[in-house]
Design an enzyme around this catalytic site. Structure first.
Site, mmCIF file in Angstrom:
data_model
loop_
_atom_site.group_PDB
_atom_site.id
_atom_site.type_symbol
_atom_site.label_atom_id
_atom_site.label_comp_id
_atom_site.label_asym_id
_atom_site.label_seq_id
_atom_site.Cartn_x
_atom_site.Cartn_y
_atom_site.Cartn_z
ATOM 1 N N SER A 193 0.814 -1.207 0.000
ATOM 2 C CA SER A 193 0.000 0.000 0.000
ATOM 3 C C SER A 193 0.859 1.273 0.000
ATOM 4 C CB SER A 193 -0.974 -0.036 1.183
ATOM 5 O OG SER A 193 -1.967 0.942 1.067
ATOM 6 N N ASP B 78 -8.997 -2.973 -6.962
ATOM 7 C CA ASP B 78 -8.390 -2.736 -5.650
ATOM 8 C C ASP B 78 -9.414 -2.126 -4.691
ATOM 9 O OD1 ASP B 78 -6.987 -0.706 -3.717
ATOM 10 O OD2 ASP B 78 -5.426 -2.139 -4.265
ATOM 11 N N HIS C 116 -6.727 -5.833 -1.456
ATOM 12 C CA HIS C 116 -5.702 -4.811 -1.246
ATOM 13 C C HIS C 116 -4.590 -5.419 -0.400
ATOM 14 C CE1 HIS C 116 -4.166 -0.706 -1.153
ATOM 15 N NE2 HIS C 116 -4.002 -0.794 0.150
#
EC number: 3.1.1.-
Length: 391
Positions: free
Chosen positions: A171, A267, A334
């Site tokens: 991330s 995502d 994610h």
């Protein structure tokens, strides 16, 4: 701050998933404080280090933790009272799994490398660098200094002798891995094989449901608040506005170091915060849909499908270089490389009949190339894991 709390909760959920992994103790880099390399609250940077062994003793993987960003004084003040802004509040042990896992059975290519997880406490993807300290709130914007201090410390601990090295992240940490990729390579021996891996860090300069780009204005605030411009790749900022150089698609155009992108075409973070951020969803029509795509209307699903098209267009610079790798699944997820279950497990996602662990390993060691895009529609891949509404 709701989306930030959701992101933190997803990371905590991931931590629960890897409870069975080897617990690696925290290292506080107290020597960095004198250099001004500190977390938002002024505390020392921190990382977890599991030393390599055998054939992996001179191989290194530096993994940058994720956890969103803070955009102004108010959100950074909130952040500094959490583990994402202060090393004083961080958990003392971290279970290594997935790409950091220490078991040959689940991480065959990297299990015996020196594996480091760099904790994230600056809110700028390790790019901030403002000398002045906010006098009222005692805020330090020093993410770039934290990055440099950690790398210098690891170099002194043996990374200067690296034969193979990977800079990776999840991330916001994966974005950091892209932004610092070329600099990481330039720091290491010229004889070393150095590559970068981004897991859910390819945040696109995308259009939201109004046709505007909320994420562009959001990233512009991050760059301005943290003084990030001078820490972003000069190969990008020399020809574009600095805040645009926070987007991987523009950095990737001039990246010299091989990059592997692991990403979900749908995502879950980007659907919630790039496509349908709360601030532009005035009628709250997307409130339920963006958390659970099964609850979307037909029109909303068409918009979500259109977002995949934006993702593919943004990935063009990655796909244009044969030295790069791409594992783009059609999952609603994610950060997929942090647990053994999704990294290499029997029930983990596959693209082109390949698990991400094998795809990344084959690419790094040049056993084969891997640039594959999954089937095109949501739910078309039966190997996609179920995604919690809190992800």
């Amino acid at each position: 701050m709701t989306w930030l709390k959701q992101m933190w909760s997803s990371i905590l959920v991931l931590a629960v998933v890897v409870i069975g992994a080897r617990a690696v103790p925290i290292t506080y880099l107290e020597s960095a404080v004198a250099k001004g390399a500190v977390c938002l609250d002024g505390s020392a940077p921190a990382y977890h280090f599991d030393k390599g062994s055998g054939s992996g003793v001179n191989n290194w993987i530096v993994h940058m933790e994720g956890g969103g960003w803070c955009t102004d004084i108010a959100t950074c003040v909130q952040r500094k009272s959490t583990m994402k802004g202060s090393s004083k509040l961080m958990n003392k042990d971290f279970g290594f799994s997935g790409i950091l896992g220490g078991k040959q059975s689940t991480n065959p290519d990297f299990y015996n490398w020196n594996r480091i997880k760099v904790r994230y406490c600056d809110g700028s993807s390790f790019t901030g660098d403002i000398e002045a300290v906010d006098p009222t709130h005692k805020l330090f914007f020093r993410g770039a200094r934290v990055w440099r201090a950690v790398i210098d410390d690891l170099m002194a601990k043996g990374m200067s002798n690296a034969q193979n090295a990977i800079l990776s992240g999840c991330s916001a940490g994966a974005l950091a891995a892209i932004l610092h990729c070329d600099q990481f390579k330039s720091t290491l021996p010229k004889t070393a094989k150095v590559k970068c891996v981004s897991d859910a860090g390819y945040f696109i300069h995308g259009k939201d449901i109004t046709g505007g780009s909320y994420i562009q204005s959001y990233y512009a605030k991050v760059v301005a608040t943290h003084g990030s411009a001078k820490s972003l790749p000069a190969s990008c900022t020399s020809s574009m506005k600095p805040d645009l150089c926070f987007f991987p698609q523009y950095v990737a155009k001039t990246l010299q170091t091989p990059l592997f992108v692991i990403n979900a075409a749908f995502d879950s973070w980007q659907i919630k915060n790039v496509l349908a951020p709360t601030s532009v969803d005035k009628s709250k029509a997307w409130k339920t849909c963006k958390l659970d795509l099964k609850k979307c209307t037909a029109a909303q699903l068409q918009t979500v499908q259109g977002y995949r098209d934006q993702v593919l267009a943004a990935l063009a610079p990655v796909r244009s270089a044969t030295t790069n790798g791409l594992f783009l699944d059609s999952c609603h997820a994610h950060c997929q490389g942090g647990s053994a279950a999704t990294w290499s497990g029997d029930k983990g996602p596959t693209v082109a009949n390949t698990k991400m662990a094998k795809a990344v390993g084959d690419w790094f060691f040049e056993r084969s190339t891997f640039q594959n895009v999954d089937c095109s529609s949501l739910n078309c891949n039966p190997t996609c894991p179920a995604v919690s509404t809190e992800d």
